[in-house]
Write an enzyme that holds these catalytic residues in place. Sequence first.
Site, PDB file in Angstrom:
ATOM      1  CB  CYS A 192      42.592  31.645  43.441  1.00  0.00           C
ATOM      2  SG  CYS A 192      43.071  30.592  44.834  1.00  0.00           S
ATOM      3  CE  LYS A 203      44.637  40.114  42.531  1.00  0.00           C
ATOM      4  NZ  LYS A 203      45.453  38.907  42.361  1.00  0.00           N
TER       5      LYS A 203
END
Length: 338
Positions: A107, A146
């Site tokens: 992110c 991720k």
Amino acid sequence: MPNPNLVADRRSVEPDRWKLSVAPMLDWTDRHCRYFHRLLTTRALLYTEMVAAGALIHGDVPRHLRYNMQEHPVALQLGGSEPTDLAHCARLGEQWGYDEINLNCGCPSERVQRGAFGACLMAEPLLVADCVKAMLDAALVPVSVKHRIGIDKTESYDFVRDFVGTVSEAGCSTFIVHARSAWLKGLSPKENRDVPPLRYELAYRLKQDFPRLTVVVNGGITSNEQIADHLMHLDGAMLGREAYHNPWWLASWDRAFYGAAATELTREQVEVQMCDYMSREAAEHGTPWPSIARHMLGLRHGLPGARRWRQVWSDHKLKGLSAREVMALAHAVQTDSV
């Protein structure tokens, strides 16, 4: 409530666990969205929104971790950078019955950067390795990461290769690669999903260099044809915005990629089941139906009358009506507009 039926060790999972998944998307993939998606595909792995470790340690744990048992397999995505905190949160995730714990290293938002986690963690692979090891020591469920292919305008494959190599040595065997760099300065989170170029070939190279790892690709995938192409090189594909905005796409996945029977539900039957769910949620938790209906606004994507149907379901002036009454109105205006 935590799941009382946990087995002793759940790190050995079926080989196609990560073949298809719906990406963790902030403000989108809450438990209501995941319930809806599970009506459409029985096999794809579903992810929570990112939950910050601090929110679990200092906040309302049930509010953040409650989910519907129908959602399995379902993974909890965590955001954080303190190994001890993440270990505690991974243990909570296991106690609540999640099938996987995922660490967000992708992110790019400024808020996440201020918390020293998300994509900026890619600059600290040893810290990420410590976080992964702490989570694996604390819980007996798989831990995945991720991440992006780089940060800022780093174009070197060596950067992401070294990141994956270092973190894998700590015991992580599954990497979900958003095949864009994260530009931490100068781009908004929305622009970071579109402006940095997609470089799928870097994900392919990771699989070639680390054949024993599970490598899943994410970013810009919008069709079954693209999924099939990626699966010729990689272990899985994670789908995000297209899956959310065109959810009926998910109904094709079980047959196309798992050799399983396609959903027998029609769009109308899915809508009825969602109405029943809205009624239960209102009775049990006081959840207003618009908080749930917003996730299914794409159900009739591409069909005649879809726009009018969507307008009814998104009309907050109707929130005093029951979900069934709103559905009747939506069908009436849809029919009139065809």
